[in-house]
Design a protein around this motif. Structure first.
Motif, short mmCIF file in Angstrom:
data_model
loop_
_atom_site.label_atom_id
_atom_site.label_comp_id
_atom_site.label_asym_id
_atom_site.label_seq_id
_atom_site.Cartn_x
_atom_site.Cartn_y
_atom_site.Cartn_z
N UNK A 492 0.82 -1.21 0.00
CA UNK A 492 0.00 0.00 0.00
C UNK A 492 0.86 1.26 0.00
N UNK A 493 1.99 1.23 0.73
CA UNK A 493 2.82 2.43 0.84
C UNK A 493 3.68 2.70 -0.39
N UNK A 494 3.95 1.68 -1.18
CA UNK A 494 4.85 1.88 -2.33
C UNK A 494 4.13 1.85 -3.68
N UNK A 495 2.91 1.31 -3.71
CA UNK A 495 2.19 1.20 -4.98
C UNK A 495 0.77 1.74 -4.84
N UNK A 496 0.22 2.22 -5.93
CA UNK A 496 -1.19 2.63 -5.95
C UNK A 496 -2.03 1.42 -6.32
N UNK A 497 -2.56 0.77 -5.30
CA UNK A 497 -3.33 -0.46 -5.51
C UNK A 497 -4.81 -0.10 -5.61
N UNK A 498 -5.41 -0.41 -6.74
CA UNK A 498 -6.83 -0.12 -6.95
C UNK A 498 -7.69 -1.20 -6.30
N UNK A 499 -8.72 -0.77 -5.59
CA UNK A 499 -9.60 -1.72 -4.90
C UNK A 499 -10.27 -2.67 -5.91
N UNK A 500 -10.59 -2.18 -7.07
CA UNK A 500 -11.28 -3.01 -8.07
C UNK A 500 -10.39 -4.10 -8.65
N UNK A 501 -9.06 -3.98 -8.44
CA UNK A 501 -8.14 -5.00 -8.95
C UNK A 501 -8.04 -6.21 -8.02
N UNK A 502 -8.61 -6.09 -6.82
CA UNK A 502 -8.50 -7.17 -5.85
C UNK A 502 -9.49 -8.28 -6.18
N UNK A 503 -9.06 -9.52 -5.94
CA UNK A 503 -10.01 -10.62 -6.12
C UNK A 503 -10.87 -10.75 -4.85
N UNK A 516 -11.38 -1.45 11.62
CA UNK A 516 -10.63 -0.70 12.64
C UNK A 516 -10.06 0.61 12.09
N UNK A 517 -10.51 1.01 10.91
CA UNK A 517 -10.11 2.28 10.28
C UNK A 517 -8.60 2.39 10.10
N UNK A 518 -7.97 1.26 9.89
CA UNK A 518 -6.54 1.27 9.57
C UNK A 518 -6.32 1.32 8.06
N UNK A 519 -7.37 1.02 7.31
CA UNK A 519 -7.31 1.03 5.85
C UNK A 519 -8.56 1.73 5.33
N UNK A 520 -8.39 2.44 4.22
CA UNK A 520 -9.53 3.10 3.59
C UNK A 520 -9.36 3.03 2.08
N UNK A 521 -10.43 3.36 1.37
CA UNK A 521 -10.39 3.42 -0.09
C UNK A 521 -10.66 4.87 -0.49
N UNK A 522 -9.66 5.52 -1.06
CA UNK A 522 -9.78 6.92 -1.45
C UNK A 522 -9.63 7.03 -2.97
N UNK A 523 -10.69 7.48 -3.63
CA UNK A 523 -10.70 7.56 -5.10
C UNK A 523 -10.35 6.23 -5.73
N UNK A 524 -10.83 5.16 -5.10
CA UNK A 524 -10.62 3.82 -5.65
C UNK A 524 -9.28 3.20 -5.31
N UNK A 525 -8.42 3.92 -4.56
CA UNK A 525 -7.07 3.44 -4.23
C UNK A 525 -6.99 3.12 -2.74
N UNK A 526 -6.31 2.04 -2.39
CA UNK A 526 -6.12 1.66 -0.99
C UNK A 526 -5.15 2.63 -0.33
N UNK A 527 -5.52 3.14 0.84
CA UNK A 527 -4.67 4.08 1.58
C UNK A 527 -4.72 3.74 3.07
#
Length: 644
Positions: A492-503, A516-527
């Motif tokens: 997540x920190x080094x690449x722009x991973x799109x949520x729609x690319x996940x299986x 636990x709000x440690x991960x979010x999806x912002x403009x379709x990207x995991x952050x």
């Protein structure tokens, strides 16, 4: 028989409950055929019918089945089960062996269950039943996985187990191996004497496994009534023998990394590492720096930084779970073993060699390390921090290594107890100290600082979250051939991973991080919406203790936020659990069974061979390393005592 083996039979499995599976249709067709022609021609036919009935029991109907068909099938269960009962009650000594001929492997566990359900075969000796089952390939572990089968066939299984020394591995794995699966049951009639004879035979057998023999040698004290001293000694000697044979075997893959330490007289530096072409790792200490730092306090500080006894807030030497590879975690360790991998061995070798080299260097330059430690406890703590009353007596110069060990071990424990008393009373009352404090363990030493460390809250999601974020086996590190990393956090920190690319599988595993709000999806990207919370959790994952007392600003707020979520809980101890376990491993067997037990080994009730000088010297430096480590942790605690 050949045609029967080629035939694809119905098999019930859990995945069939989750998906629309063609197996559902095949199972229900079989039941309908059996209803019209009820006779069962073979054991495989009976077992296949049993599997087909499971689809009905679990309401696993094909989507094409109408409600009427489903109701009809449910009513048919009783008729089918009576057919099964009739078949199994017809098995006996005359036909059991022939019935087993051609038994399908996927039906073996069901066979064991049904033999118990119908108390079949009839009028047949239990030893013969077990013999017939194993003869057609039913594995022993499968028989032992059924508690009821073990109880019913107790005597027969006991005889079968004891007949082969290699079967002792089942007992070893169950009773002595760390985090072993506890899915097998042993015959109730198996006695301690049986096990002892079994272990002795296994130790001396040609098929003895080095790791398992080592586990026997390191059996915990709670097992001493079964794994006696003689058995442990025999295992220790056999393990040494097997280890030597492994080293001599040119076909075996054995790590032979060597370590060394040297004083660098030319380069103006504190420390550098060198790795030679043959894999040897050398620690170089800069002579110019060491000569400039011969004052007492500078010597203490050199251990923290130059010899790298400390890494930030933590001791560097302990074995940390995060350093264990997945391959090592799959290895065989004793049930109370101190888990350690190549990283621990590397740190152990380099700090041992570094201490020995630095000790000699100091002596050559008129500085005695033992006297520096005496100054630290007797003078420095009082002058610098107002902590008067500590007393440490160094070993007598010129005494033997054995005498030094017997002096140093109780002195070190005495310092730990004095510090404990100071934390409790804010002073050291010698009379109160001399009354004694009963049993002592290294994990109980308090801290001068409230809420010094944060650890994972028991029974919370903390361990799961850290595993998902940082473990390379989490299943979240690979998205595609071009999108992968060593951990999900790095991904997540080094690449722009799109949520729609996940299986879908990866999506479901992310839910705890989202909850636990440690991960979010912002403009379709995991952050990571709160990156500092990820850093805090990484400290906990890497070192098994969050040093809250060293945090400030955003990191401190992040740690407090994780505590408010119920993921972390404060503790006030001098050491983290990993650090105290490091002391316990070397000194005694209160927690771990495979350590050198230096405290008891050299207690005055024992009489070590005085001629083993090299061994005593090595053990003394192990104790001295612990003594220096304790001094570093105590100094760190005093420094941060009054920092808000």
């Amino acid at each position: 028989m050949r045609e029967e083996k080629k035939k694809r039979r119905v098999v019930f499995y859990q995945l069939a409950l989750l998906h629309e599976d063609p197996e559902r249709t095949r199972a229900l067709e079989l039941i309908k055929r059996q209803r019209d022609a009820p006779s069962l021609l073979s054991l495989n036919d009976a077992l296949e019918l049993h599997h087909a009935i499971q689809f009905v029991e679990h309401r696993a109907f094909p989507s094409s089945a109408s409600e009427e068909e489903q109701a009809e099938l449910l009513q048919t269960r009783g008729v089918m089960n009576r057919e099964l009962s009739k078949y199994f009650l017809g098995l006996g000594a005359a036909n059991f062996s022939s019935a087993l001929d051609g038994l399908e492997r996927e039906y073996m566990m069901s066979l064991v269950d049904l033999l118990l359900r119908y108390k079949s075969p009839q009028n047949m000796h239990k030893g013969q039943v077990v013999e017939e089952l194993t003869a057609v390939g039913v594995p022993l572990w499968m028989l032992l996985s059924s508690k009821k089968f073990v109880e019913v066939y107790d005597a027969a299984l006991r005889i079968l187990l004891l007949a082969e020394p290699s079967q002792a591995e089942i007992w070893i794995q169950k009773r002595l191996v760390h985090e072993a699966s506890d899915r097998s049951f042993l015959p109730p009639s198996l006695t301690d004497e049986d096990v002892q004879a079994w272990l002795n035979a296994y130790i001396q057998s040609e098929r003895a496994h080095l790791n398992l023999v080592q586990v026997i040698a390191e059996a915990p004290n709670e097992m001493k009534s079964i794994v006696t001293k003689k058995i442990r000694l025999a295992a220790k000697r056999r393990a040494e023998e097997l280890g030597e044979a492994l080293l001599e075997d040119e076909s075996a893959v054995v790590s032979r990394i060597a370590f060394g330490a040297a004083i660098d007289q030319l380069t103006p530096m504190k420390r550098r590492w060198e790795q030679k072409a043959d894999g040897t790792v050398i620690l170089h200490l800069g002579e110019k720096h060491l000569l400039k730092t011969l004052e007492n306090l500078a010597v203490i500080e050199n251990f923290a930084s130059t010899l790298q006894f400390m890494e930030g807030a933590w001791l560097w030497m302990p074995s940390y779970k995060s350093e264990l590879s997945a391959l090592h975690q799959l290895g065989i360790d004793g049930v109370k073993a101190y888990l350690r991998g190549p990283g621990f061995e590397r740190k152990d070798a380099l700090t041992s060699l570094g201490l020995s080299l630095y000790h000699s260097f100091l002596e050559q330059n008129g500085v005695v390390l033992e006297e520096v430690l005496a100054w630290f406890f007797n003078n420095y703590l009082a002058d610098e921090f107002g902590a008067a009353g500590f007393h440490y007596s160094p070993p007598t110069p010129g005494s033997s290594w054995l005498e030094k060990i017997r002096h140093l071990a109780p002195e070190m424990e005495g310092i730990a107890q004095q510090f404990t008393l100071f934390c409790q009373e804010n002073e050291i009352d010698r009379e109160l100290f001399e009354i004694g404090s009963g049993d002592f363990n290294w994990g109980s030493i308090p801290s001068l600082r409230a809420n010094k460390y944060l650890i994972g809250t028991p029974k919370s999601d903390c361990n799961l979250l850290m595993w998902l974020l940082f473990n390379d086996q989490s299943g979240l590190t690979y998205i595609s051939e071009v999108v992968s990393e060593s951990s999900f956090e790095r991904l997540v920190n080094t690449l722009d991973v799109a949520f729609e690319d996940l299986n879908p599988f990866v999506e479901s595993r992310l839910q705890p991080l989202l909850d636990h709000e440690l991960l979010s999806v912002e403009d379709g990207i995991l952050r990571f919406p709160y990156p500092e919370q990820i850093l805090v959790l990484h400290d906990l994952y890497a070192k098994e203790g969050v040093p809250l007392y060293r945090y400030s600003g955003s990191l401190e707020r992040a740690a407090v936020a994780l505590t408010s979520k119920g993921l972390l809980v404060p503790t006030s101890r001098l050491m983290t659990l990993a650090e105290s376990h490091y002391f316990e491993y070397w000194l005694n067997k209160n927690i771990f069974s495979d350590g050198p037990e230096l405290r008891n080994k050299y207690s005055h009730g024992n009489n070590p061979d005085p001629s083993r000088i090299a061994e005593h010297r090595a053990d003394y430096f192990l104790l001295l390393r612990l003594m220096v480590s304790l001094a570093l942790k105590i100094r760190d605690d005093f420094i941060y005592r009054d920092i808000a």
